[in-house]
Design an enzyme around this catalytic site. Structure first.
Site, mmCIF file in Angstrom:
data_model
loop_
_atom_site.group_PDB
_atom_site.id
_atom_site.type_symbol
_atom_site.label_atom_id
_atom_site.label_comp_id
_atom_site.label_asym_id
_atom_site.label_seq_id
_atom_site.Cartn_x
_atom_site.Cartn_y
_atom_site.Cartn_z
ATOM 1 C CG HIS A 24 -60.115 -7.854 -17.358
ATOM 2 N ND1 HIS A 24 -59.863 -8.990 -18.095
ATOM 3 C CD2 HIS A 24 -60.549 -6.914 -18.232
ATOM 4 C CE1 HIS A 24 -60.154 -8.744 -19.365
ATOM 5 N NE2 HIS A 24 -60.573 -7.490 -19.480
ATOM 6 C CD GLU A 53 -16.638 -14.267 2.715
ATOM 7 O OE1 GLU A 53 -15.909 -14.854 1.883
ATOM 8 O OE2 GLU A 53 -17.738 -14.701 3.102
ATOM 9 C CG PHE A 104 -18.481 -8.655 4.034
ATOM 10 C CD1 PHE A 104 -19.298 -8.363 5.116
ATOM 11 C CD2 PHE A 104 -17.189 -9.101 4.286
ATOM 12 C CE1 PHE A 104 -18.844 -8.510 6.413
ATOM 13 C CE2 PHE A 104 -16.715 -9.247 5.578
ATOM 14 C CZ PHE A 104 -17.553 -8.951 6.657
ATOM 15 N N GLY A 105 -21.121 -10.441 1.138
ATOM 16 C CA GLY A 105 -22.251 -10.582 0.213
ATOM 17 C C GLY A 105 -22.318 -11.964 -0.396
ATOM 18 N N GLY A 106 -21.202 -12.718 -0.312
ATOM 19 C CA GLY A 106 -21.195 -14.100 -0.756
ATOM 20 C C GLY A 106 -21.438 -14.273 -2.244
ATOM 21 C CB THR A 107 -22.442 -17.314 -4.137
ATOM 22 O OG1 THR A 107 -21.358 -18.122 -3.672
ATOM 23 C CG2 THR A 107 -22.743 -17.663 -5.586
ATOM 24 C CB CYS A 108 -26.524 -14.025 -3.435
ATOM 25 S SG CYS A 108 -27.931 -13.038 -3.987
#
Length: 452
Positions: free
Chosen positions: A437, A31, A35-39
């Site tokens: 409802h 990487e 870490f975790g990328g784009t998101c």
């Protein structure tokens, strides 16, 4: 050369591959960013944290319709930004430490293929029996004359600015433009949206995108059917030349954001040198089990498809993790029903066919549209613009598509999505399920009852 049982290129959803089924394997993850990328770092998560704050700001100005007369004192942008990234930024180092502590080698430099199943990382060769490519995507930078002469933002950078600009032109009319326009508009920027097509969010059902475009015009300067022909420095920051129907105009703004799509990072990996077949868009060609043209190499996420959806990439990661460990009994993932949401204002969610697609494909269908205003909670919201739209197969009695624009759209779509994925008929969804409802889900029930 270092050799491994498994190398994963990309630590976004690729980081999910490493679990108990792969214990005992010699593994590595590559990487070059975080870490975790784009998101996690530049996309879904920070943007939605900003959206929540923007929704709060917008609720103040909109509360007068409920008889609540309030004013917004100020928006503390640094506090909002630092809350977001103060939560996110420490996660990278923790993730790297966790993987290394559990016996996985972590490479933090860029990788590129030298030959099939052999990569170069920071001058070092590494190879593996199995490789998974999940290196994500990056913003498309269009060839606009003069763009290189001015500072501009993409979704990678806009959320980390030091202050909210007084004005901002956003080139593009997709989900990134819709969400960031909402965020910065709510925080006080004058927003101009420039879209070359006839509507914002043009991939949505036409009735949905038309309503969204109509409502966006109440907040922003919306320019559709408009081309950006040049960019240059301007007195207030940037000057953007646009053309519509032969008429040329120069728009001034303090800031410029480019939101014209994303492209896979496969070119940076030199995947062709790795023997991997790619399509015209640069996506790696895979089969239904995410196997590539090279045996032992898999690809998923933004590098292998156009969805650009984290929930899809996560589901793909689970399938690939199984297939890597059990190649003789591969799993597949259905692609016919891929839900999505746009967290703008109003919110949008959709799944399945649009009305235009059903018509174009000659599919027999019935359309039902139900306004939020028809439900009691819609009354409470004083909502006059939101609706649920269903596309129904009149013979099979199943949903072909579902599209919602309005508050909580991403939540309201879920029972419809579940019904579609489980093969339920509209009649069962309407008559054999109880809807609380006066919750907002009653508008979904009402739409189903209308067609059942």
């Amino acid at each position: 050369m270092q050799t491994y049982d498994l190398i994963c290129v990309g630590a976004g959803s690729g980081n999910m591959l490493f679990g108990p089924t792969l214990d005992g394997w010699r593994s590595a993850i590559v990487e070059s960013s975080r870490f975790g990328g784009t998101c996690l770092n530049r996309g879904c998560i920070p943007s939605k944290m900003f959206v929540v704050a923007a929704d709060a700001a917008r609720s103040v100005s909109g509360s007068h319709r409920l008889g609540v007369h309030a004013t917004l004192d100020r928006v503390d942008w640094p506090a909002i930004r630092d809350r977001v990234f103060g939560r996110i930024d420490p996660l990278h180092d923790r993730a790297v430490e966790y993987r290394r502590a559990n016996g996985i080698d972590v490479y933090t430099e860029s990788a590129r293929f030298l030959t099939p199943k052999v990569l170069e990382v920071a001058g070092e060769k590494i190879g593996a029996e199995r490789i998974v490519v999940a290196a994500g995507s990056r913003p498309v930078i269009p060839p606009i004359p003069g763009l290189e002469s001015v500072p501009f933002h993409t979704s990678d950078t806009i959320m980390r600015v030091d202050e909210v600009p007084t004005s901002m032109i956003i080139v593009g009319g997709g989900f990134i433009a819709a969400e960031m326009g909402h965020v910065f508009g709510a925080f006080g920027a004058d927003i101009t949206l420039i879209e070359r097509g006839p509507r914002l969010l043009a991939v949505e059902d036409e009735q949905i995108s038309s309503r969204f475009t109509e409502l966006a015009r109440d907040r922003f300067d919306v320019r559709v059917d408009t081309a950006v022909t040049a960019v240059a420095p301007g007195p207030s920051g940037v000057a953007v030349t646009v053309e519509r129907g032969g008429r040329v105009e120069v728009l001034e703004s303090a800031a410029l954001m480019v939101a014209t799509g994303r492209r896979p990072n496969t070119d940076r990996l030199d995947v062709v040198a790795g023997g991997l077949e790619v399509d015209d868009h640069g996506h790696i060609v895979t089969d239904d089990a995410y196997r590539t043209s090279v045996p032992g190499v898999w690809a998923f996420g933004d590098d292998a498809n156009h969805f650009q959806l984290k929930h899809m990439a996560n589901a793909e990661a689970r399938v690939v993790a199984h297939n890597v460990a059990h190649p003789d009994s591969p799993r597949q993932l259905r692609h016919d029903l891929v839900p999505h949401a746009v967290f703008g204002d109003p919110q949008i969610a959709g799944v399945g066919l649009t009305e235009a697609q059903a018509r174009q494909d000659g599919i027999d269908h019935v359309v039902v549209v139900r306004d939020y205003a028809d439900a009691a909670y819609g009354w409470a919201l004083e909502d006059t613009t939101s609706f649920v739209k269903l596309i129904v197969d009149p013979r099979a009695r199943t949903l072909l598509g579902a599209h919602i624009i309005g508050p909580s759209a991403a939540i309201l779509i879920q029972p419809l999505l579940q019904g579609m994925m489980l093969g339920e008929t509209v009649d069962r969804l309407a008559h054999q399920v109880l809807y609380i409802h006066p919750a907002l889900t009653e508008v979904v029930e009402q739409a189903l009852l209308e067609v059942s």
